[in-house]
Structures are given as structure tokens and as C-alpha cells.
Write an enzyme that holds these catalytic residues in place. Structure first.
Site, PDB file in Angstrom:
ATOM      1  N   LYS A  35       0.846  -1.202   0.000  1.00  0.00           N
ATOM      2  CA  LYS A  35       0.000   0.000   0.000  1.00  0.00           C
ATOM      3  C   LYS A  35       0.879   1.249   0.000  1.00  0.00           C
ATOM      4  CE  LYS A  35      -0.261  -0.380   5.028  1.00  0.00           C
ATOM      5  NZ  LYS A  35      -1.024  -0.912   6.156  1.00  0.00           N
ATOM      6  N   ARG A 133     -10.968   0.068  14.639  1.00  0.00           N
ATOM      7  CA  ARG A 133     -11.076   0.655  13.303  1.00  0.00           C
ATOM      8  C   ARG A 133     -12.100  -0.184  12.542  1.00  0.00           C
ATOM      9  NH1 ARG A 133      -5.317   1.509  10.419  1.00  0.00           N
ATOM     10  NH2 ARG A 133      -5.594  -0.690   9.954  1.00  0.00           N
ATOM     11  N   HIS A 162      -6.431  -6.995  13.328  1.00  0.00           N
ATOM     12  CA  HIS A 162      -5.282  -6.084  13.292  1.00  0.00           C
ATOM     13  C   HIS A 162      -4.981  -5.644  14.726  1.00  0.00           C
ATOM     14  CE1 HIS A 162      -2.322  -3.670  11.327  1.00  0.00           C
ATOM     15  NE2 HIS A 162      -2.917  -2.511  11.505  1.00  0.00           N
ATOM     16  N   ARG A 221       1.864 -10.304   8.039  1.00  0.00           N
ATOM     17  CA  ARG A 221       1.749  -9.157   7.124  1.00  0.00           C
ATOM     18  C   ARG A 221       2.794  -8.096   7.469  1.00  0.00           C
ATOM     19  NH1 ARG A 221      -3.916  -9.417   9.320  1.00  0.00           N
ATOM     20  NH2 ARG A 221      -3.343  -7.459  10.355  1.00  0.00           N
ATOM     21  N   TYR A 270      14.664  31.400   3.763  1.00  0.00           N
ATOM     22  CA  TYR A 270      13.458  32.105   4.211  1.00  0.00           C
ATOM     23  C   TYR A 270      13.474  32.338   5.717  1.00  0.00           C
ATOM     24  CZ  TYR A 270      11.214  30.838  -0.250  1.00  0.00           C
ATOM     25  OH  TYR A 270      10.884  30.696  -1.564  1.00  0.00           O
ATOM     26  N   CYS A 317      13.531  24.598   1.862  1.00  0.00           N
ATOM     27  CA  CYS A 317      12.585  25.198   0.909  1.00  0.00           C
ATOM     28  C   CYS A 317      11.838  24.092   0.169  1.00  0.00           C
ATOM     29  CB  CYS A 317      13.335  26.068  -0.098  1.00  0.00           C
ATOM     30  SG  CYS A 317      14.448  27.271   0.652  1.00  0.00           S
ATOM     31  N   MET A 318      10.974  24.482  -0.738  1.00  0.00           N
ATOM     32  CA  MET A 318      10.173  23.496  -1.466  1.00  0.00           C
ATOM     33  C   MET A 318      11.056  22.545  -2.283  1.00  0.00           C
ATOM     34  SD  MET A 318       7.070  24.079  -4.170  1.00  0.00           S
ATOM     35  CE  MET A 318       5.991  24.939  -3.043  1.00  0.00           C
ATOM     36  N   ASP A 319      12.063  23.102  -2.947  1.00  0.00           N
ATOM     37  CA  ASP A 319      12.850  22.293  -3.882  1.00  0.00           C
ATOM     38  C   ASP A 319      14.333  22.252  -3.558  1.00  0.00           C
ATOM     39  OD1 ASP A 319      10.459  22.132  -5.567  1.00  0.00           O
ATOM     40  OD2 ASP A 319      10.849  24.265  -5.867  1.00  0.00           O
TER      41      ASP A 319
HETATM   42  C1  LIG Z   1      -0.259  -1.605   6.963  1.00  0.00           C
HETATM   43  C2  LIG Z   1      -0.782  -2.840   7.570  1.00  0.00           C
HETATM   44  C3  LIG Z   1       0.079  -3.858   7.993  1.00  0.00           C
HETATM   45  C4  LIG Z   1       1.582  -3.697   8.046  1.00  0.00           C
HETATM   46  O1  LIG Z   1       1.922  -2.959   9.188  1.00  0.00           O
HETATM   47  P1  LIG Z   1       3.451  -2.753   9.608  1.00  0.00           P
HETATM   48  O2  LIG Z   1       3.370  -2.092  10.921  1.00  0.00           O
HETATM   49  O3  LIG Z   1       4.053  -1.881   8.562  1.00  0.00           O
HETATM   50  O4  LIG Z   1       4.068  -4.096   9.646  1.00  0.00           O
HETATM   51  C5  LIG Z   1      -0.486  -5.051   8.408  1.00  0.00           C
HETATM   52  N1  LIG Z   1      -1.823  -5.211   8.437  1.00  0.00           N
HETATM   53  C6  LIG Z   1      -2.684  -4.239   8.069  1.00  0.00           C
HETATM   54  C7  LIG Z   1      -4.145  -4.484   8.130  1.00  0.00           C
HETATM   55  C8  LIG Z   1      -2.196  -3.018   7.642  1.00  0.00           C
HETATM   56  O5  LIG Z   1      -3.050  -2.054   7.301  1.00  0.00           O
END
Ligand SMILES: *Cc1c(COP(=O)(O)O)cnc(C)c1O
Length: 376
Positions: A35, A133, A162, A221, A270, A317-319
Site C-alpha cells: 500500500k 477501526r 489487526h 503481514r 526564508y 525550501c520546497m525544492d
Molecule cells: C499496513 C498494515 C500492515 C503492516 O503494518 P506494519 O506495521 O508496517 O508491519 C499489516 N496489516 C494491516 C491491516 C495493515 O493495514
């Protein structure tokens, strides 16, 4: 070649992957979250690197991210972590993304659309055990699982939760995580008692891979850990597991595009927040906050040039930004400078300095910064 580049060391990514594989054993699946453009590392390249390393699936947060993987020719299973809108369902079906389903209402919508498309869509049940969540309340999991299982165009293929505090070694956070795991197990027992197979069971993010073996189940994950950052150490929790030695995968590099002499008292950038404490040389670097170098790091971070650290001078700065080379550095125009990673302090150090997490640093490296993949 552009001045500012994010170097992505795939060899380090593979080493990190292998360490996680060794920790969890040969029989569990690894799902790689790609992601947010693989936390800024480039989703398609990281997806390919993950599959080559033995990942069994990928995960995205948005339907469009899943579609982009398909367009890049990746046909591995892709989980869709975040709750999509109903209008996204046709794309989910078209790209065979695997949604995490929290409720019967959305299951019914998916079922109807999958039925109309003449396919059977795999979905995973998402259970809220304390993250607060998405997910069905854990005590309702068997009922929602039954609703999913009753949908003829859906395949109940997995069950997930999660963890909210898995990357904390604090005693109460560890107890909370163990309570989440216990609630998840209770929900799984209920699902099995209802005569259903929960499919692939998964809960562990990076923190749980480090601290909570009880959360590993059938699949893990790991996100940030694969990208080379540990948000907690085994030893902090008194664990005797050999510590994982992951290495940061991303290095932010740019070029010294200008070097100039300034007199004591002259100000830089700046707001005139920095004045030369002595006659000195200033390097102008071709990277700014629009590239993802946080402006909060102004006057507090450094650039590594030729293996030495030079403090940033004045506002980012920005760039562009500037570094104070001192009177006799030998740094020359067109030299390379590293802002984080590689020989320099990493994104976690930068994150700590400005009060955020390494996730935000790497995710914020802008699209205009090319990702350059290296393998040694
Ligand atoms: C992003 C995410 C992960 C990974 O989390 P990390 O802390 O980067 O290991 C695992 N499960 C879900 C549902 C997530 O959204």
C-alpha cells in the site's frame, strides 16, 4: 539521471524478507503490504521482489492500488485492506482483489455483484479485537462469518484481525496485544463451532512478528520491517529470540548543485533563521520539502557528503535546502549528498527528530523523485 533520487536496495529487502522467513518458519505465508506505493518504495517493483522472494500474496489499501498492480502484470493474490465504497465493487471484481469484509451488508453487496459477473469472489472476514477501526465486533464474528459463508458468489477464504499496540514493549501494551490475540482465538473457536472453516488466519504486523509469536497464525503481514525498520526491539520486552537485524531499504540522495562562500553574519534561506557563525562555505542541495524532506527538519538535520555530516542551514525550501560546510570541507559542486539511509542516519532517526514514525518519512517521498533499484 535526476538530481534527487530514492535508491531502493532490493538486496537489503530480500535479506529482510529472509530474516522474517527464518523467524516465522517455513510453513507460514507472507503477505507483503505494498500500500501507499510500498511505503514509498515503488509498489510494482516491491511486489515483484516480494513474489520472487516467496511471498504468497500482496496487500493494498485502495482499489486503485490493486488495479495498478494488475496493470503492471502482477497476477498474485492481492488483499484489499481498507473498506472500499460500493461504487468500487466492479473494479474489485474485475481485478480479483480480495476484500476484507467487516459486515453482512457489504458482504451482500459483493455477493450480488460477483453473482451478476458469474464469478466466485474470495473474501476475508475482518474482526475488530481492539484496534477500534474496521472489523466486526469479535463476539459477533461467528454470525458475520455465517453471513459470508451463506453468500453463494463469495468464497470465505480467510479471517483477519489487526493489532493496535503490537510494536510496544510496554507491559500494559503487551498485555493488551495478548488480550487481542485471545479474543481473536475465541472468535475463531466460535467460527469453527458454527461448522465453518475460517480459511487463512492472519493477524501479525511487524510489531507482532518481533514480539508476539502467538499472533503468527497461518500468515503474517510485515510492512515496515521488510522496509528495514524495527519499531521495537526484542530485548526491550525481555525476549530471548535472536534479534532480527533488518536494514533500511531506502536511501534519499541528491546533488550539491552550488557551493558558495558566505561571510560571518550572513543569513541563509526564508525567514533568516540561520546566520553564519563564521566565514564559511554553503552547499545548495537540490532537495526540498516537496520531495519529502520534512520542513520540520530545518536547522536540525544534516546532509552526508563524502562520508561526513554537514548541518542543514536555514529553512528547508520546497525544492532546495542548504548545508553549512565550514571553512575547509573540500566538498565540491556536483558531489553527491545523502539525506537519509545508506551511509547517513536513516529515516527512523529523522522521524524521531521531528516526532513522527519512519513510515511517514518514506511514504512522503514524492512521486517526482525517481526510484532507482539496486541489487548487489
Ligand atoms: C499496513 C498494515 C500492515 C503492516 O503494518 P506494519 O506495521 O508496517 O508491519 C499489516 N496489516 C494491516 C491491516 C495493515 O493495514
Amino acid at each position: 539521471m535526476q538530481t534527487t533520487r530514492a535508491i531502493v536496495y532490493l538486496d537489503k529487502f530480500w535479506k529482510n524478507f529472509k530474516m522474517i522467513r527464518e523467524r516465522i518458519g517455513p510453513d507460514r505465508h507472507i503477505c507483503v503490504p505494498v500500500k501507499a506505493d510500498a511505503y514509498g518504495h515503488g509498489a510494482a517493483a516491491i511486489a515483484r521482489a516480494s513474489l520472487a522472494a516467496g511471498a504468497s500474496s500482496l496487500a493494498v489499501a485502495k482499489t486503485e492500488e490493486g488495479a495498478a498492480l494488475r496493470e503492471a502484470g502482477i497476477d498474485a493474490p492481492v488483499l484489499l485492506f481498507s473498506q472500499p465504497l460500493p461504487v468500487e465493487i466492479p473494479e474489485i471484481i474485475k481485478h480479483r482483489l480480495i476484500p476484507l469484509v467487516s459486515d453482512g451488508e457489504f458482504a451482500a453487496m459483493l455477493d450480488k455483484a460477483a453473482g451478476a459477473a458469474g464469478i466466485r469472489l474470495p473474501v476475508h472476514l475482518k474482526i475488530d479485537t481492539g484496534m477500534g477501526r474496521m472489523g466486526c465486533p469479535f463476539h459477533e464474528a461467528p454470525a458475520v462469518a455465517s453471513q459470508i459463508a451463506a453468500c453463494t458468489a463469495l468464497e470465505y477464504a480467510g479471517t483477519a484481525t489487526h493489532l493496535a499496540a503490537a510494536d510496544s514493549a510496554a507491559v500494559d501494551d503487551r498485555a493488551y496485544t495478548e488480550r487481542q490475540i485471545a479474543r481473536f482465538n475465541e472468535a475463531l473457536d466460535g467460527i469453527r463451532a458454527a461448522g465453518l472453516n475460517p480459511g487463512i488466519v492472519h493477524a501479525a504486523n511487524s510489531g507482532a512478528i518481533i514480539l508476539h509469536p502467538g499472533a503468527w497464525f497461518d500468515m503474517v503481514r510485515p510492512g515496515i520491517l521488510l522496509y528495514g525498520y524495527k519499531t521495537v526491539e526484542e530485548t526491550e520486552a525481555g525476549l530471548t529470540l535472536p534479534p532480527l537485524r533488518v536494514e533500511p531499504v531506502m536511501e534519499l540522495r541528491t546533488t550539491v548543485v552550488f557551493v558558495k562562500q558566505v561571510k560571518k553574519g550572513e543569513t541563509i534561506s526564508y525567514g533568516r533563521t540561520w546566520a553564519a557563525p563564521q566565514d564559511t562555505e554553503i552547499a545548495v542541495l537540490s532537495v526540498g520539502y516537496a520531495d519529502g524532506l520534512p520542513r520540520l527538519a530545518s536547522n536540525r538535520w544534516q546532509a552526508f557528503i563524502g562520508g561526513k555530516a554537514y548541518p542543514l542551514a536555514g529553512r528547508i525550501c520546497m525544492d532546495q535546502c542548504m548545508a553549512d560546510l565550514g571553512p575547509a570541507s573540500g566538498v565540491r559542486r556536483w558531489d553527491e549528498a545523502v539525506l537519509f539511509g545508506g551511509p547517513a542516519p536513516d529515516a527512523a532517526d529523522l522521524a524521531r527528530l521531528i516526532g513522527t514514525i519512519p513510515y511517514e518519512i518514506t511514504c512522503n517521498i514524492n512521486k517526482r523523485v525517481p526510484r532507482v533499484y539496486e541489487e548487489f
